[in-house]
Design a protein around this motif. Structure first.
Motif, PDB file in Angstrom:
ATOM      1  N   PRO A  66      -5.015  -4.650 -17.129  1.00 50.46           N
ATOM      2  CA  PRO A  66      -5.466  -3.371 -17.698  1.00 50.46           C
ATOM      3  C   PRO A  66      -6.067  -2.424 -16.663  1.00 50.46           C
ATOM      4  N   ALA A  67      -6.788  -2.985 -15.681  1.00 48.71           N
ATOM      5  CA  ALA A  67      -7.371  -2.128 -14.645  1.00 48.71           C
ATOM      6  C   ALA A  67      -6.293  -1.434 -13.827  1.00 48.71           C
ATOM      7  N   ALA A  68      -5.180  -2.121 -13.576  1.00 44.72           N
ATOM      8  CA  ALA A  68      -4.091  -1.514 -12.822  1.00 44.72           C
ATOM      9  C   ALA A  68      -3.446  -0.389 -13.621  1.00 44.72           C
ATOM     10  N   ILE A  69      -3.279  -0.585 -14.924  1.00 47.69           N
ATOM     11  CA  ILE A  69      -2.707   0.468 -15.770  1.00 47.69           C
ATOM     12  C   ILE A  69      -3.613   1.686 -15.779  1.00 47.69           C
ATOM     13  N   ALA A  70      -4.917   1.456 -15.972  1.00 46.32           N
ATOM     14  CA  ALA A  70      -5.863   2.569 -16.026  1.00 46.32           C
ATOM     15  C   ALA A  70      -5.903   3.328 -14.699  1.00 46.32           C
ATOM     16  N   ALA A  71      -5.901   2.593 -13.581  1.00 44.77           N
ATOM     17  CA  ALA A  71      -5.945   3.245 -12.275  1.00 44.77           C
ATOM     18  C   ALA A  71      -4.665   4.035 -12.021  1.00 44.77           C
ATOM     19  N   GLY A  72      -3.512   3.483 -12.428  1.00 45.94           N
ATOM     20  CA  GLY A  72      -2.261   4.194 -12.236  1.00 45.94           C
ATOM     21  C   GLY A  72      -2.177   5.463 -13.056  1.00 45.94           C
ATOM     22  N   VAL A  73      -2.639   5.396 -14.300  1.00 39.56           N
ATOM     23  CA  VAL A  73      -2.631   6.587 -15.145  1.00 39.56           C
ATOM     24  C   VAL A  73      -3.568   7.651 -14.569  1.00 39.56           C
ATOM     25  N   LEU A 106       6.555  18.580  -1.461  1.00 37.13           N
ATOM     26  CA  LEU A 106       6.641  17.326  -0.705  1.00 37.13           C
ATOM     27  C   LEU A 106       5.442  16.411  -0.963  1.00 37.13           C
ATOM     28  N   GLY A 107       4.280  17.007  -1.201  1.00 40.69           N
ATOM     29  CA  GLY A 107       3.066  16.213  -1.333  1.00 40.69           C
ATOM     30  C   GLY A 107       2.963  15.463  -2.640  1.00 40.69           C
ATOM     31  N   ALA A 108       3.459  16.056  -3.737  1.00 44.62           N
ATOM     32  CA  ALA A 108       3.360  15.372  -5.030  1.00 44.62           C
ATOM     33  C   ALA A 108       4.151  14.063  -5.033  1.00 44.62           C
ATOM     34  N   PRO A 109       5.445  14.053  -4.614  1.00 45.73           N
ATOM     35  CA  PRO A 109       6.147  12.766  -4.547  1.00 45.73           C
ATOM     36  C   PRO A 109       5.501  11.786  -3.571  1.00 45.73           C
ATOM     37  N   ALA A 110       4.990  12.303  -2.430  1.00 48.74           N
ATOM     38  CA  ALA A 110       4.351  11.414  -1.465  1.00 48.74           C
ATOM     39  C   ALA A 110       3.087  10.787  -2.049  1.00 48.74           C
ATOM     40  N   ALA A 111       2.310  11.577  -2.790  1.00 51.06           N
ATOM     41  CA  ALA A 111       1.098  11.038  -3.413  1.00 51.06           C
ATOM     42  C   ALA A 111       1.448  10.009  -4.479  1.00 51.06           C
ATOM     43  N   LEU A 112       2.510  10.260  -5.225  1.00 57.55           N
ATOM     44  CA  LEU A 112       2.938   9.288  -6.234  1.00 57.55           C
ATOM     45  C   LEU A 112       3.326   7.966  -5.586  1.00 57.55           C
ATOM     46  N   ALA A 113       3.886   8.040  -4.387  1.00 58.23           N
ATOM     47  CA  ALA A 113       4.345   6.816  -3.719  1.00 58.23           C
ATOM     48  C   ALA A 113       3.190   5.969  -3.195  1.00 58.23           C
ATOM     49  N   LEU A 114       2.009   6.559  -3.061  1.00 60.01           N
ATOM     50  CA  LEU A 114       0.889   5.793  -2.522  1.00 60.01           C
ATOM     51  C   LEU A 114       0.396   4.731  -3.494  1.00 60.01           C
ATOM     52  N   TYR A 115       0.385   5.068  -4.792  1.00 64.07           N
ATOM     53  CA  TYR A 115      -0.255   4.146  -5.723  1.00 64.07           C
ATOM     54  C   TYR A 115       0.475   2.817  -5.875  1.00 64.07           C
ATOM     55  N   PRO A 116       1.808   2.759  -6.001  1.00 61.30           N
ATOM     56  CA  PRO A 116       2.448   1.442  -6.111  1.00 61.30           C
ATOM     57  C   PRO A 116       2.112   0.513  -4.958  1.00 61.30           C
ATOM     58  N   LEU A 117       1.995   1.082  -3.754  1.00 60.37           N
ATOM     59  CA  LEU A 117       1.658   0.250  -2.591  1.00 60.37           C
ATOM     60  C   LEU A 117       0.207  -0.208  -2.653  1.00 60.37           C
ATOM     61  N   LEU A 118      -0.693   0.711  -2.993  1.00 58.29           N
ATOM     62  CA  LEU A 118      -2.099   0.347  -3.097  1.00 58.29           C
ATOM     63  C   LEU A 118      -2.344  -0.592  -4.273  1.00 58.29           C
ATOM     64  N   GLY A 119      -1.685  -0.298  -5.404  1.00 56.19           N
ATOM     65  CA  GLY A 119      -1.874  -1.137  -6.584  1.00 56.19           C
ATOM     66  C   GLY A 119      -1.416  -2.567  -6.356  1.00 56.19           C
ATOM     67  N   ALA A 120      -0.315  -2.727  -5.630  1.00 56.09           N
ATOM     68  CA  ALA A 120       0.181  -4.078  -5.368  1.00 56.09           C
ATOM     69  C   ALA A 120      -0.763  -4.858  -4.479  1.00 56.09           C
ATOM     70  N   ALA A 121      -1.530  -4.141  -3.640  1.00 56.12           N
ATOM     71  CA  ALA A 121      -2.500  -4.824  -2.783  1.00 56.12           C
ATOM     72  C   ALA A 121      -3.747  -5.255  -3.552  1.00 56.12           C
ATOM     73  N   LEU A 122      -3.995  -4.617  -4.690  1.00 55.84           N
ATOM     74  CA  LEU A 122      -5.200  -4.914  -5.462  1.00 55.84           C
ATOM     75  C   LEU A 122      -4.941  -5.840  -6.645  1.00 55.84           C
ATOM     76  N   GLN A 184       6.485   7.388 -17.259  1.00 56.85           N
ATOM     77  CA  GLN A 184       7.157   6.120 -17.020  1.00 56.85           C
ATOM     78  C   GLN A 184       6.168   5.024 -16.641  1.00 56.85           C
ATOM     79  N   TYR A 185       5.139   5.394 -15.895  1.00 59.50           N
ATOM     80  CA  TYR A 185       4.170   4.367 -15.530  1.00 59.50           C
ATOM     81  C   TYR A 185       3.403   3.888 -16.762  1.00 59.50           C
ATOM     82  N   ILE A 186       3.183   4.784 -17.710  1.00 59.78           N
ATOM     83  CA  ILE A 186       2.480   4.383 -18.929  1.00 59.78           C
ATOM     84  C   ILE A 186       3.347   3.438 -19.760  1.00 59.78           C
ATOM     85  N   ARG A 187       4.630   3.745 -19.857  1.00 61.80           N
ATOM     86  CA  ARG A 187       5.469   3.011 -20.796  1.00 61.80           C
ATOM     87  C   ARG A 187       6.218   1.842 -20.168  1.00 61.80           C
ATOM     88  N   CYS A 188       6.425   1.848 -18.860  1.00 61.47           N
ATOM     89  CA  CYS A 188       7.194   0.778 -18.225  1.00 61.47           C
ATOM     90  C   CYS A 188       6.279  -0.415 -17.949  1.00 61.47           C
TER      91      CYS A 188
END
Length: 227
Positions: A66-73, A106-122, A184-188
């Motif tokens: 649940p913490a990962a879902i909340a942080a991603g949202v 360019l920054g919005a897609p790049a910022a979106l890409a940061l969370y999957p990498l950070l989330g997987a580390a946590l 997609q992150y909410i529903r997937c």
């Protein structure tokens, strides 16, 4: 004593100034309150499909913490809010400077890409089963939801940027892609980095490119007048 020099941007180049004046005379502008209401309604409608998609139940159980879902949202909302602020919180009807538009595209897609990498580390984030169709479904859903939102945004702001319509379209596409990625992150139920990057984030970058292509025609007031 010398008089103080004026600050701020200098005068527009003659060719660009003529283009802006031609765009103003090309079509009458509605009153500002009416234009704001119209654009707000069109933007809300363009985002509605993603809201509906979030409410569709998924057949797979969501095994993400649940913490990962909340942080991603939360992170997705920050990216959407930052892009929307650059695009829509501006004086009058002027579009942001080119640098801000380019940074958003360019920054919005790049910022979106940061969370999957950070989330997987946590947290342990599951991936879809091998041989399944979840990846294809997510790509299609992200693209369709983002394209619907982009279409609404371009329609709401049509013929509004004679200066840099391609960059404005790219920034709108990045915003639409960020909104689709958030839904997609909410529903997937899968959050593995490879899955999230290729099926949730990559469509946002592609939508920025699509916005650049379409924006040159949809946002340019002189696109069909030989200007």
């Amino acid at each position: 004593m010398t008089s103080p020099q004026p600050t701020g941007p200098g005068p527009l180049p003659p060719a660009l100034r003529e283009r802006v004046l031609r765009s103003v005379s090309a079509r009458p502008s509605p009153t500002r309150p009416a234009a704001r209401r119209w654009r707000a309604a069109a933007c809300a409608l363009s985002f509605s499909l993603a809201v509906v998609a979030v409410c569709v139940p998924q057949p797979d159980a969501d095994l993400r913490p649940p913490a990962a879902i909340a942080a991603g949202v939360f992170w997705g909302l920050l990216v959407v809010a930052a892009a929307a602020r650059v695009l829509f919180v501006r004086p009058g009807a002027l579009w942001p400077p080119r640098g801000a538009l380019r940074a958003t595209a360019l920054g919005a897609p790049a910022a979106l890409a940061l969370y999957p990498l950070l989330g997987a580390a946590l947290w342990p984030l599951p991936g879809p089963p091998e041989g399944g169709a979840q990846g294809v479904l997510c790509v299609v859903a992200s693209t369709v939801l983002g394209a619907f939102a982009l279409g609404g945004l371009l329609f709401a702001h049509q013929k509004s940027d004679p200066v840099s319509p391609g960059l404005s379209g790219a920034a709108l596409g990045a915003l639409a892609g960020a909104w689709a990625a958030l839904s997609q992150y909410i529903r997937c139920p899968f959050g593995a980095p490879l899955h999230a990057l290729t099926t949730h984030v990559l469509p946002a970058l592609l939508l920025a490119g699509l916005g650049w292509l379409l924006g040159r025609y949809a946002l340019d007031p002189l696109a069909r007048r030989g200007g």
